[in-house]
Design an enzyme around this catalytic site. Structure first.
Site, PDB file in Angstrom:
ATOM      1  N   GLU A  67       0.851  -1.196   0.000  1.00 44.12           N
ATOM      2  CA  GLU A  67       0.000   0.000   0.000  1.00 44.12           C
ATOM      3  C   GLU A  67       0.887   1.245   0.000  1.00 44.12           C
ATOM      4  O   GLU A  67       2.004   1.212   0.523  1.00 44.12           O
ATOM      5  CB  GLU A  67      -0.892  -0.060   1.253  1.00 44.12           C
ATOM      6  N   ASP A  68       0.399   2.323  -0.579  1.00 45.54           N
ATOM      7  CA  ASP A  68       1.203   3.552  -0.564  1.00 45.54           C
ATOM      8  C   ASP A  68       1.085   4.290   0.766  1.00 45.54           C
ATOM      9  O   ASP A  68       2.083   4.729   1.331  1.00 45.54           O
ATOM     10  CB  ASP A  68       0.831   4.479  -1.738  1.00 45.54           C
TER      11      ASP A  68
ATOM     12  N   ASP B  89      -4.085   5.958   6.045  1.00 48.70           N
ATOM     13  CA  ASP B  89      -4.612   7.206   6.586  1.00 48.70           C
ATOM     14  C   ASP B  89      -5.594   6.817   7.704  1.00 48.70           C
ATOM     15  O   ASP B  89      -5.187   6.552   8.835  1.00 48.70           O
ATOM     16  CB  ASP B  89      -5.283   7.939   5.418  1.00 48.70           C
TER      17      ASP B  89
ATOM     18  N   PHE C 106      -0.875  16.847   3.803  1.00 54.08           N
ATOM     19  CA  PHE C 106      -1.456  16.463   2.515  1.00 54.08           C
ATOM     20  C   PHE C 106      -0.299  16.152   1.565  1.00 54.08           C
ATOM     21  O   PHE C 106       0.389  17.046   1.092  1.00 54.08           O
ATOM     22  CB  PHE C 106      -2.313  17.629   2.025  1.00 54.08           C
TER      23      PHE C 106
ATOM     24  N   ARG D 143       1.128  11.968  -9.383  1.00 51.25           N
ATOM     25  CA  ARG D 143       1.574  10.605  -9.034  1.00 51.25           C
ATOM     26  C   ARG D 143       2.986  10.348  -9.533  1.00 51.25           C
ATOM     27  O   ARG D 143       3.692   9.491  -9.018  1.00 51.25           O
ATOM     28  CB  ARG D 143       0.645   9.562  -9.671  1.00 51.25           C
TER      29      ARG D 143
HETATM   30  C1  PRP Z   1      -5.765   6.155  -1.019  1.00 51.88           C
HETATM   31  C2  PRP Z   1      -4.463   5.466  -0.738  1.00 51.88           C
HETATM   32  C3  PRP Z   1      -4.876   4.327   0.154  1.00 51.88           C
HETATM   33  C4  PRP Z   1      -6.057   4.882   0.897  1.00 51.88           C
HETATM   34  C5  PRP Z   1      -5.662   5.216   2.294  1.00 51.88           C
HETATM   35  O1  PRP Z   1      -6.385   5.474  -2.057  1.00 51.88           O
HETATM   36  O2  PRP Z   1      -3.849   4.995  -1.926  1.00 51.88           O
HETATM   37  O3  PRP Z   1      -5.261   3.197  -0.599  1.00 51.88           O
HETATM   38  O4  PRP Z   1      -6.488   6.033   0.184  1.00 51.88           O
HETATM   39  O5  PRP Z   1      -6.725   5.773   3.011  1.00 51.88           O
HETATM   40  P1  PRP Z   1      -7.439   5.130   4.272  1.00 51.88           P
HETATM   41  O6  PRP Z   1      -6.380   4.546   5.174  1.00 51.88           O
HETATM   42  O7  PRP Z   1      -8.118   6.311   4.894  1.00 51.88           O
HETATM   43  O8  PRP Z   1      -8.408   4.107   3.815  1.00 51.88           O
HETATM   44  P2  PRP Z   1      -7.492   6.088  -3.023  1.00 51.88           P
HETATM   45  O9  PRP Z   1      -8.810   5.503  -2.676  1.00 51.88           O
HETATM   46  O10 PRP Z   1      -7.342   7.574  -3.052  1.00 51.88           O
HETATM   47  O11 PRP Z   1      -7.150   5.484  -4.427  1.00 51.88           O
HETATM   48  P3  PRP Z   1      -5.783   5.497  -5.277  1.00 51.88           P
HETATM   49  O12 PRP Z   1      -4.873   4.483  -4.635  1.00 51.88           O
HETATM   50  O13 PRP Z   1      -6.269   5.085  -6.618  1.00 51.88           O
HETATM   51  O14 PRP Z   1      -5.188   6.880  -5.284  1.00 51.88           O
END
Ligand code: PRP
Length: 184
Positions: free
Chosen positions: A100-101, A104, A153, A166
């Site tokens: 995972e990136d 949050d 952010f 990205r």
């Molecule tokens: C973002 C990020 C994580 C997630 C984290 O994904 O890449 O997967 O939010 O947030 P959380 O811990 O509050 O659940 P996003 O849904 O923006 O999609 P993306 O990976 O396509 O950018």
């Protein structure tokens, strides 16, 4: 038109690379002797991290992807995590690492982990490049974290702001400004 912003560098490409090398050593030790590790990237944000991470792993590796969404194009996390694209391969009885990136609120990784655990992998571990513990809404801890960061952010290295930025090679912090600038 969106509000103008600038991006201040928070974590350099060099620091990320060094951290990934160290993480790869720990992952190697944890999965040493594995038949084949299934490395699962959570689309879309993890695509840069997983590319760099698997190239540091000296293990037999299969790469798969799953796409989940909790944010859409906005900045507010919803609690409902939707699976938009599922794995291509099977993970039953296999060793799995979810990549995972950023964590949050924790809803995405915790729900995706539960979802994949229900398929009975042999071992299932999680890694996230960034962790924002101050934002956590569910009790979730990844097995490996690249960097713990404050509630800022962030963009870059796979992470977007409304599908932009990205492709930045570093992690940057978005700073809104009233002055017109050329945002990347
Ligand atoms: C973002 C990020 C994580 C997630 C984290 O994904 O890449 O997967 O939010 O947030 P959380 O811990 O509050 O659940 P996003 O849904 O923006 O999609 P993306 O990976 O396509 O950018």
């Amino acid at each position: 038109m969106s509000r103008p912003y600038v991006i201040d560098q928070m974590i350099s490409a060099k620091s990320i690379a060094a951290r990934i090398e160290a993480l790869a050593r720990e992952i190697h030790a944890a999965f040493d002797g594995t038949d084949k590790l299934v490395v699962v990237g959570l689309l879309r944000g993890s695509f840069v991290f997983i590319a760099d991470l698997v190239r540091e792993l000296d293990l037999p590796v299969e790469v798969d992807f799953i796409e989940a969404s909790s944010y859409g194009d906005g900045m507010v996390s919803s609690r409902e995590v939707r699976i938009l694209k599922d794995l291509r391969g099977t993970i039953e009885g296999r060793d799995v690492l979810i990549v995972e990136d950023i964590i949050d609120t924790g809803h995405t990784l915790s729900q995706v982990t539960d979802y994949l655990r229900s398929r009975h992998p042999a071992r299932l571990k999680t890694i996230a490049l960034l962790d924002k513990p101050a934002r956590r809404e569910v009790d979730f801890k990844a097995d490996w974290i690249g960097f713990e960061i404050p509630d800022a952010f962030v963009v870059g290295y796979g992470i977007d702001f409304a599908q932009r930025n990205r492709n930045l090679p570093f992690i940057g912090q978005v700073r809104f400004t009233d002055k017109p600038v050329n945002a990347a």
